[in-house]
Design a protein around this motif. Structure first.
Motif, PDB file in Angstrom:
ATOM      1  N   UNK A   2       0.829  -1.206   0.000  1.00 39.91           N
ATOM      2  CA  UNK A   2       0.000   0.000   0.000  1.00 39.91           C
ATOM      3  C   UNK A   2       0.862   1.254   0.000  1.00 39.91           C
ATOM      4  N   UNK A   3       1.732   1.345   0.995  1.00 41.34           N
ATOM      5  CA  UNK A   3       2.590   2.521   1.145  1.00 41.34           C
ATOM      6  C   UNK A   3       3.672   2.528   0.065  1.00 41.34           C
ATOM      7  N   UNK A 287       5.851   6.623  11.659  1.00 32.66           N
ATOM      8  CA  UNK A 287       5.266   5.295  11.451  1.00 32.66           C
ATOM      9  C   UNK A 287       5.543   4.382  12.645  1.00 32.66           C
ATOM     10  N   UNK A 288       6.765   4.488  13.177  1.00 34.15           N
ATOM     11  CA  UNK A 288       7.099   3.660  14.339  1.00 34.15           C
ATOM     12  C   UNK A 288       6.261   4.059  15.544  1.00 34.15           C
ATOM     13  N   UNK A 291       3.073   2.591  15.663  1.00 34.70           N
ATOM     14  CA  UNK A 291       3.044   1.163  15.952  1.00 34.70           C
ATOM     15  C   UNK A 291       3.415   0.277  14.780  1.00 34.70           C
ATOM     16  N   UNK A 292       4.023   0.850  13.729  1.00 30.53           N
ATOM     17  CA  UNK A 292       4.470   0.005  12.620  1.00 30.53           C
ATOM     18  C   UNK A 292       5.666  -0.814  13.091  1.00 30.53           C
ATOM     19  N   UNK A 293       5.642  -2.119  12.812  1.00 30.77           N
ATOM     20  CA  UNK A 293       6.732  -2.980  13.258  1.00 30.77           C
ATOM     21  C   UNK A 293       7.941  -2.806  12.343  1.00 30.77           C
ATOM     22  N   UNK A 296       7.406  -4.433   9.033  1.00 32.40           N
ATOM     23  CA  UNK A 296       6.576  -3.639   8.121  1.00 32.40           C
ATOM     24  C   UNK A 296       7.436  -2.628   7.369  1.00 32.40           C
TER      25      UNK A 296
END
Lengths: 376, 228
Positions: A2-3, A287-288, A291-293, A296
């Motif tokens: 998506x991104x 993004x982190x 909560x982006x791992x 990801x």
């Protein structure tokens, strides 16, 4: 995904620039690969098309230009023929000579001395097989040098007259010189320097350059055991390519150029993605914080690299093939072969990915804390 | 949805300290802070620069581990969670609103919200509905570069609410906005806090907007006290 795709599109000018560099490198890779295949063909195509698994050289022969230095005898052939895993063993002559056509055009020929009708004689695509002692069967590519069917070719200094009775279906060269298949006895006389009208020593008919070996059912015979029995030093067909004049030096040069090309490509992609990752560090910290791992973010960065690399390498290869097909048959040693090109393209993509991975791993060190506060 | 969120527990900090360095140079960014924010409550925290407001957000949001004390988010004690668990907690239970929005430049307003679903891997609130509730429906297809500061902040708030967080942490939302826009943004925050039953902490310098908040606290030198 998506991104990844949205960012690719958003920063398309930057990615296009890097993609263009990778595409140019891919074009160069295709051209170099063609040149390298062309040199291989020019150097050893006649050997490649000889239906043998190995050649036995005289003991103590040096690797480079071993064909012209080696001398073996019919006793050694007999010893080889007794080996259970050898289907065929025969004297094989290999010598480069200067000659003139009937019109006085100077030509170079590599004379392959073979027993007419043996497994070593190729089929004639035009004309007929070897019959007379002075018949020669010539590489298809020799037509470009002005040799025609029925021509008489005179060997310099010796005066031996050879008649062109046929052409092979394909290009057969050795050491960049067109090959002419000649009956072994004539080859032996030429190799011994017997001039027209002279009486040769009977011994010369027992010798040639090497023993050509064909294994049972196309398998490779036990070379070490055979060598011990026959007093020879054997090389597989592939190994014997190094004995073609200039072959290993040419291959080394090409490999070095290609190695640099791959290294440059990996560096370009790595440098681009390091700058790209640094530019995105603010966004990555946001993004982190959201909560982006790590996985990801790594996937996102690497997927961008995959998309750009695959697209630009594919484009570059296509353009390279287009340019290369123009070079094919231009007199330059050039041959497009799918194997090495696919290999090169895959290597470019893989090394580019390694470069990108080294850069993208930086995302694991982005601190989400920097998303807070005023330092923007 | 209301049934699920109404039972949420909000935020509790108990005797929390955060210090940097050691010996004489020790900086107490948080000095024995105790704070409870209930679901549906908007708490504003004011104070001079360097008083520890951002540290409070970082500790409450699981970005920094406190030196001592406990932090509970939505009933979960996060004080000793591992980094990986903190990441998941932020993803599932905490929404951040940053200064000037901090949106992803490549994404349209709607995609900023959809990205949250991609990160969490589960469906959140309806992006279009959420954009409508922050008054941004007409700008849904614009990227941050085409939005004004106030609009970016609205999208930032909508993004923070996408995953139905229990805790909303807002960092200087009006820093780059004029008076009128500041009021609109904080009004929006108050409304969303009450409607979605989120526990919200807003750190701000802007004393004009405090009327919209349920409670105002002041931070001085790492200590938290009532605002007069």
């Amino acid at each position: 995904m998506f991104l990844t795709l949205r960012e690719l599109w958003f920063a398309r000018t930057r990615f296009l620039l890097m993609g263009a560099v990778v595409a140019l490198i891919s074009i160069l890779m295709v051209i170099l690969s063609g040149l390298s295949s062309g040199l291989v063909t020019d150097g050893v195509s006649a050997l490649q098309r000889t239906p043998v698994q190995a050649f036995a050289f005289a003991e103590g022969t040096k690797t480079d230009s071993a064909f012209s230095r080696s001398v073996v005898t019919d006793e050694q052939v007999a010893a080889w023929r007794e080996r259970p895993d050898v289907a065929e063993a025969a004297l094989f002559g290999n010598a480069i000579v200067n000659a003139k056509t009937g019109d006085g055009i100077p030509v170079d020929l590599t004379l392959f001395g073979i027993e007419p009708g043996s497994f070593l004689e190729p089929a004639a695509a035009e004309g007929r097989a070897l019959q007379q002692a002075t018949d020669i069967l010539v590489s298809d590519s020799a037509r470009a040098a002005g040799i025609e069917l029925g021509d008489t070719v005179v060997v310099d200094r010796l005066g031996t007259e050879l008649t062109v009775v046929g052409f092979t279906s394909d290009k057969r060269t050795f050491g960049h010189v067109d090959v002419a298949y000649v009956p072994l006895s004539t080859w032996q006389e030429i190799h011994a320097g017997v001039k027209v009208g002279e009486q040769p020593q009977p011994d010369i008919y027992r010798e040639a350059s090497v023993v050509a070996l064909q294994g049972v059912d196309g398998g490779l015979p036990d070379l070490a055991a055979g060598d011990a029995a026959a007093g020879t030093v054997s090389k597989t067909l592939e190994e014997s390519f190094d004995s073609s004049p200039g072959y290993s030096a040419e291959m080394m040069t090409m490999s070095m150029i290609k190695a640099f090309l791959y290294a440059i490509s990996a560096l370009v992609v790595g440098a681009f993605f390091s700058i790209w990752t640094v530019q995105r560090s603010r966004e990555l910290s946001v993004l982190r914080a959201m909560g982006a791992s790590t996985g990801f973010l790594l996937r996102d960065g690497l997927l961008q690299a995959v998309v750009v690399l695959v697209a630009s390498v594919a484009l570059g290869v296509l353009i390279g093939l287009g340019l290369g097909s123009g070079l094919d048959g231009s007199g330059m040693p050039f041959a497009l072969e799918s194997g090495p090109i696919v290999q090169g393209a895959v290597l470019l993509i893989v090394l580019g990915l390694v470069g990108a991975a080294v850069a993208v791993v930086r995302v694991t060190r982005v601190d989400p804390l920097t998303a807070l506060g005023e330092n923007r | 949805m209301t049934a699920a969120t109404s039972t949420r527990a909000g935020l509790a900090l108990t005797d929390t300290c955060l210090s940097f360095g050691d010996g004489d140079s020790t900086v107490h960014a948080l000095d024995h802070v105790t704070l409870e924010v209930a679901a549906g409550e908007l708490v504003a925290i004011v104070g001079p620069s360097g008083a520890g407001k951002s540290s409070l957000l970082a500790v409450a949001g699981g970005l920094t581990r406190p030196t001592s004390g406990t932090v509970t988010v939505d009933g979960v004690d996060i004080t000793n969670l591992k980094p990986r668990e903190l990441t998941r907690l932020r993803r599932d239970r905490i929404g951040f609103v940053f200064q000037s929005g901090n949106l992803i430049p490549a994404l349209t307003a709607r995609d900023q919200l959809r990205l949250v679903e991609k990160i969490t891997g589960r469906e959140g609130r309806d992006p279009d509905e959420l954009l409508a509730s922050v008054g941004m429906s007409h700008r849904a297809d614009r990227r941050p570069g085409q939005l004004s500061g106030g609009e970016r902040q609205r999208v930032g708030i909508a993004r923070a609410l996408m995953a139905r967080p229990a805790l909303l942490l807002v960092d200087e939302p009006t820093a780059a906005l004029d008076r009128k826009r500041s009021h609109e943004v904080v009004e929006l925050l108050a409304r969303e806090t009450h409607e979605a039953r989120v526990a919200t902490i807003m750190v701000t310098h802007d004393h004009d907007v405090l009327d919209h908040c349920d409670r105002v606290l002041e931070m001085v030198d790492g200590g938290l006290g009532p605002h007069d």
